[in-house]
Design an enzyme around this catalytic site. Structure first.
Site, short mmCIF file in Angstrom:
data_model
loop_
_atom_site.label_atom_id
_atom_site.label_comp_id
_atom_site.label_asym_id
_atom_site.label_seq_id
_atom_site.Cartn_x
_atom_site.Cartn_y
_atom_site.Cartn_z
N GLU A 226 0.83 -1.20 0.00
CA GLU A 226 0.00 0.00 0.00
C GLU A 226 0.86 1.25 0.00
O GLU A 226 0.52 2.26 -0.63
CB GLU A 226 -0.96 -0.01 1.20
CG GLU A 226 -2.03 -1.10 1.12
CD GLU A 226 -1.52 -2.51 1.36
OE1 GLU A 226 -0.39 -2.67 1.87
OE2 GLU A 226 -2.25 -3.47 1.02
N HIS B 254 -11.41 -6.01 8.37
CA HIS B 254 -12.23 -5.72 7.18
C HIS B 254 -13.45 -4.88 7.59
O HIS B 254 -14.51 -4.99 6.98
CB HIS B 254 -12.73 -7.00 6.51
CG HIS B 254 -11.64 -7.95 6.11
ND1 HIS B 254 -11.16 -8.92 6.94
CD2 HIS B 254 -10.92 -8.04 4.97
CE1 HIS B 254 -10.20 -9.59 6.31
NE2 HIS B 254 -10.03 -9.07 5.13
C1 LIG Z 1 -1.85 -4.97 4.25
C2 LIG Z 1 -2.81 -5.82 3.49
N1 LIG Z 1 -3.10 -5.51 2.20
C3 LIG Z 1 -4.00 -6.24 1.51
C4 LIG Z 1 -4.64 -7.30 2.09
C5 LIG Z 1 -5.68 -8.08 1.31
N2 LIG Z 1 -5.18 -9.41 0.96
C6 LIG Z 1 -5.41 -10.46 1.77
S1 LIG Z 1 -4.67 -11.84 1.23
C7 LIG Z 1 -4.07 -11.07 -0.14
C8 LIG Z 1 -3.24 -11.83 -1.13
C9 LIG Z 1 -2.00 -12.38 -0.51
O1 LIG Z 1 -1.35 -13.23 -1.41
P1 LIG Z 1 -0.07 -14.04 -1.01
O2 LIG Z 1 0.83 -13.20 -0.19
O3 LIG Z 1 0.51 -14.61 -2.22
O4 LIG Z 1 -0.60 -15.19 -0.03
P2 LIG Z 1 -1.61 -16.39 -0.37
O5 LIG Z 1 -2.99 -15.88 -0.12
O6 LIG Z 1 -1.40 -16.80 -1.76
O7 LIG Z 1 -1.29 -17.47 0.60
C10 LIG Z 1 -4.46 -9.73 -0.15
C11 LIG Z 1 -4.12 -8.76 -1.20
C12 LIG Z 1 -4.31 -7.58 3.43
N3 LIG Z 1 -4.88 -8.61 4.09
N4 LIG Z 1 -3.40 -6.83 4.11
#
Ligand SMILES: Cc1ncc(C[n+]2csc(CCOP(=O)(O)OP(=O)(O)O)c2C)c(N)n1
Ligand SMILES: [Mg+2]
Lengths: 358, 431
Positions: free
Chosen positions: A81, A150
């Site tokens: 972000e 959320h």
């Molecule tokens: C600071 C923050 N930004 C955005 C999110 C929303 N978000 C939750 S999971 C995710 C994707 C994460 O992907 P990855 O790191 O590859 O982990 P995976 O879900 O594939 O295990 C996002 C964008 C969040 N939880 N926290």
């Protein structure tokens, strides 16, 4: 730029019918339409953020935009972000008009330095040499069993920062008109979208079936360009007995509670917190002599505290009862006890009764 | 201030016959309706990777960040320098923990679909990453996981009823219904409270490890994040601290190819590997076949032994695939090819270990089927047990006044006042 359409007043139905080219839209569609219209009008507008490109956003607010405007103007970003906002500031410095999305308002904190120390200060520190014409869109607020990451309402953090505007719509019509005005604005705007009412107004009764926007007069949204100026409140309900100041999801919860209690309240939907429509507030409170402030955000140092001070400073001799606040409690947003936390009809009704007693 | 200008006042670049710049925006190899293609993956044969000494300098082992440590070959044999040569009991424990994790995920996903809770996240296809790690670490090493390492709790024999109580947010939930489902916290299992905010756990794990080192302790820390999450600033802060203080920490990147709808290219995978992030920080980096539990175990053991010998941090990339949607709120058919999970070239971690155990003569199909049945029943019984404490939204939650507890150690006046106000109002409303 074409002339602005003035904000609708209390008799929304009449206005809605006179809206040219109007179509039934929910809030997501209205927001999508605002970006679509602006991308079409202004080649400098770019949309960016986590999952906003091919997929069209986790709430689908940017659906179809990449297909229409290409990956140069609508693109997914890495999950950072602070990076998203920092890059948007840089694009703004080049001359673009970025509309970054922060997937949930709860995830805006890593971007605070770029927002507070950079985007909000650039015009001032460079004496206008550089500006940050960003519009940061982000879904906020609770009521969806999203738990503490959320559900938050961090608007008070941004209203406390000089140099950034804060906008919160409560209807599809307003969402589109305000978002267009925000994108056109040359200063950074935080545009918080009340996700609980993306798909329909919420009356505060979580145990009744969810409503859709279908049939709601404020869901009649013109398909083309129109703007609602920032800094202008909307009278959601005209009344004489008391003024209720609110915004976002709480406008609907308040409307419904007022209808249930039968009190002749004037409900002001603030729409923009900074700059605030102080005239509308002053006029209404001087007329009714009573004021209730409702927001979902936590109480201490919340925006309600600012509203309360303003009303007290300007309307003290017109007040017939102490100003009341109904807000979220000063705790993190819970999961299982969401509805004990949410400042719903029970608490609003109690506050109205208390104010009207004096 | 003015920019560089030519003598006629035009910007320096204008009028020069330069090609226009182009913005590169990554694109995954396949989208819905297209056939998946993994031919661009360079997959070395099992057993082909060298195994550096645990005391090796990061600069001496940079190629490890670009290879892929693999132990199990196509025929289910464990081969090469990284073969941990585990005894049969350990292999069968690994198999059981992975199968239990999958059965648990299946049950809880269904519970969410049945409206018993708000949210769930599966780790299907990624079980080896958690189970291999948990068995390689000491029970008292501290874990700072993301939301997809439920397997660590399971492999540390944490009661699954306790996990389900958290998922149902019911009156048996030790976390008092405060957190979104799967955001566990289990201090007694060396499992740090999971945050919804990505990658915040990374520097925290480094800090825990630094504290352990400063105190002359013997325990180390391990942390996990997804490949998408490596973009967050916290990831990079963590690497810097880990490097500067040679913290006894293992930093795991679970590269399951997807971050919700964004493929790994949006975290930098088009240009390098995630393990190679280690190189710039002067940290040891390993890249592992994340669907090979023996390889995961071996790499974790290597890193743990290194950390315990004051050799400093290791960054491990676990190359795997997110077989299911991101969460119960997600539908991956909207953004990726449906063929991907079936064509995934590194197979399924449970099937691969099962094949190995059968090849070793310590397991067979009948026993495997019986185990799956037993685990399904076990999970079903645990769910029934947990449901006695309530499901989300059905009254059996912690008392309303607990909403105000644990904000601070001692409740200040304003929270006491708000607590009383809430109780009075609800009473007045007859609720
Ligand atoms: C600071 C923050 N930004 C955005 C999110 C929303 N978000 C939750 S999971 C995710 C994707 C994460 O992907 P990855 O790191 O590859 O982990 P995976 O879900 O594939 O295990 C996002 C964008 C969040 N939880 N926290
Ligand atoms: Mg991922």
């Amino acid at each position: 730029m074409s002339e602005a359409i003035e904000p609708v007043a209390a008799s929304a139905v009449v206005n809605a019918e006179s809206r040219v080219d109007a179509k039934q839209m929910n809030m997501i569609q209205a927001i999508n339409s605002a970006m679509d219209v602006m991308m079409d009008r202004d080649p400098d507008v770019v949309v960016m953020g986590e999952d906003v490109g091919y997929f069209g956003g986790v709430f689908r607010a940017t659906a179809g935009l990449q297909q229409k405007y290409g990956k140069n103007r609508v693109f997914d970003t890495p999950i950072t972000e602070c990076g998203i906002i920092g890059v948007a500031v840089g694009m703004g410095a080049y001359g673009l008009r970025p509309v970054p999305e922060i997937q949930f308002a709860d995830y805006i904190y890593p971007a605070l330095d770029q927002l507070v120390s950079e985007a909000a200060r650039l015009r001032y520190r460079s004496a206008g040499e550089f500006i940050s014409p960003l519009t940061v869109r982000s879904p906020f607020g609770g009521g969806i069993f999203g738990g503490q990451t959320h559900s938050q309402s961090p608007e008070g953090i941004f209203t406390h920062v000089s140099g950034v505007k804060t906008v919160i719509p409560s209807t599809p019509y307003d969402a589109k008109g305000l978002l267009i005005a925000a994108i056109e604005d040359n200063d950074p705007v935080i545009f918080f979208e009340p996700k609980r009412i993306y798909n329909g107004p919420f009356d505060g009764h979580y145990d009744t079936p969810a409503k859709s926007w279908a049939g709601h007069p404020e869901a009649q949204v013109p398909q083309g360009y129109y703007r609602i100026p920032l800094g202008k409140a909307r009278i959601a309900r005209a009344g004489e007995a008391l003024t209720i100041l609110c915004y976002g999801t709480m406008v609907h919860v308040v409307e419904n509670t007022v209808a249930a209690t039968g009190v002749d309240a004037e409900i002001l939907d603030l729409r923009t917190l900074v700059p605030l429509d102080i005239e509308a507030i002053e006029t209404s409170v001087k007329k009714t002599g009573r004021c209730l402030i409702v927001h979902e955000a936590t109480r201490t140092s919340g925006f309600g505290a600012e509203l309360l001070s303003q009303v007290q400073e300007r309307c003290f001799y017109h007040l017939e009862a102490p100003i009341e606040r109904v807000t979220g409690f000063d705790t993190p947003y819970p999961h299982s006890l969401e509805w004990a936390y949410f400042p719903g009809p029970v608490r609003i009704r109690e506050a109205i009764t208390k104010i009207m007693k004096d | 201030m003015t920019g560089p200008e030519d003598s006629d006042g035009a910007p320096a670049s204008a009028g020069r016959n330069l090609p226009p710049l182009r913005l590169h925006v990554p694109e995954p190899p396949a989208r819905p309706g297209e056939s998946a293609d993994f031919t661009h993956f360079d997959i070395p044969a099992a057993g082909s990777q060298p195994r550096p000494d645990e005391a090796a300098q990061p600069a001496e082992m940079r190629e490890m960040a670009y290879g892929l440590i693999r132990v199990l070959d196509e025929d289910g044999r464990a081969v090469g320098a990284w073969n941990p040569k585990l005894p049969p009991e350990t292999l069968l424990r690994m198999l059981r923990y992975m199968a239990l994790t999958r059965a648990f995920d299946a049950r809880m996903f269904r519970a969410q679909r049945q409206g018993k809770t708000s949210f769930y996240m599966k780790s299907t296809g990624e079980e080896a990453v958690s189970i291999g790690a948990a068995l390689a670490l000491a029970r008292d090493d501290m874990c700072f996981p993301s939301y997809r390492q439920q397997g660590i709790l399971i492999a540390r024999d944490w009661p699954i009823v306790d996990m389900m109580n958290q998922i149902y947010s019911n009156k048996g939930d030790r976390l008092k219904g405060r957190q979104l489902p799967i955001m566990y916290s289990a201090r007694d299992a060396g499992f740090f409270s999971i945050s919804g905010n990505l990658t915040t756990q990374y520097p925290q794990a480094v800090g825990w490890a630094m504290a352990s080192a400063a105190r002359g302790d013997t325990r180390i820390a391990a942390t996990w994040c997804g490949e998408g999450s490596t973009a967050e600033g916290d990831f990079h802060s963590a690497c810097t601290f880990a490097s500067v203080y040679r913290a006894p920490v293992i930093m795991n990147v679970v590269n399951n190819q997807w971050a919700i709808s964004s493929f790994s290219g949006f975290a930098g995978a088009e240009s390098t590997t995630f393990a190679a992030r280690a190189i710039g920080y002067g940290i040891a980096g390993l890249r592992v076949d994340g669907n090979d539990v023996l390889a995961v175990y071996a790499a974790m053991r290597w890193a743990a032994d290194r950390a315990r010998a004051n050799g400093g941090p290791t960054l491990i990339e676990h190359f795997t695939y997110r077989v299911e949607g991101h969460s119960t709120s997600d539908d991956p058919s909207a953004y990726r090819s449906a063929e991907e999970s079936t064509l995934w070239p590194l197979g399924d971690p449970i099937a691969r270990l099962k094949q190995h155990c059968i090849a070793q003569g310590i397991w067979d199909d009948e026993r495997h089927a019986a185990m799956d049945r037993e685990l399904a029943e076990m999970v079903r019984d645990a769910a029934r047990e947990a449901e006695k404490n309530g499901i989300l939204g059905h009254g059996l939650h912690h008392p309303m006044e607990t909403l105000f507890e644990d904000v601070f150690e001692d409740m200040p006046w304003h929270l006491k006042e708000q607590q009383q106000q809430m109780l009075d109002e609800w009473k007045a409303a007859g609720l």
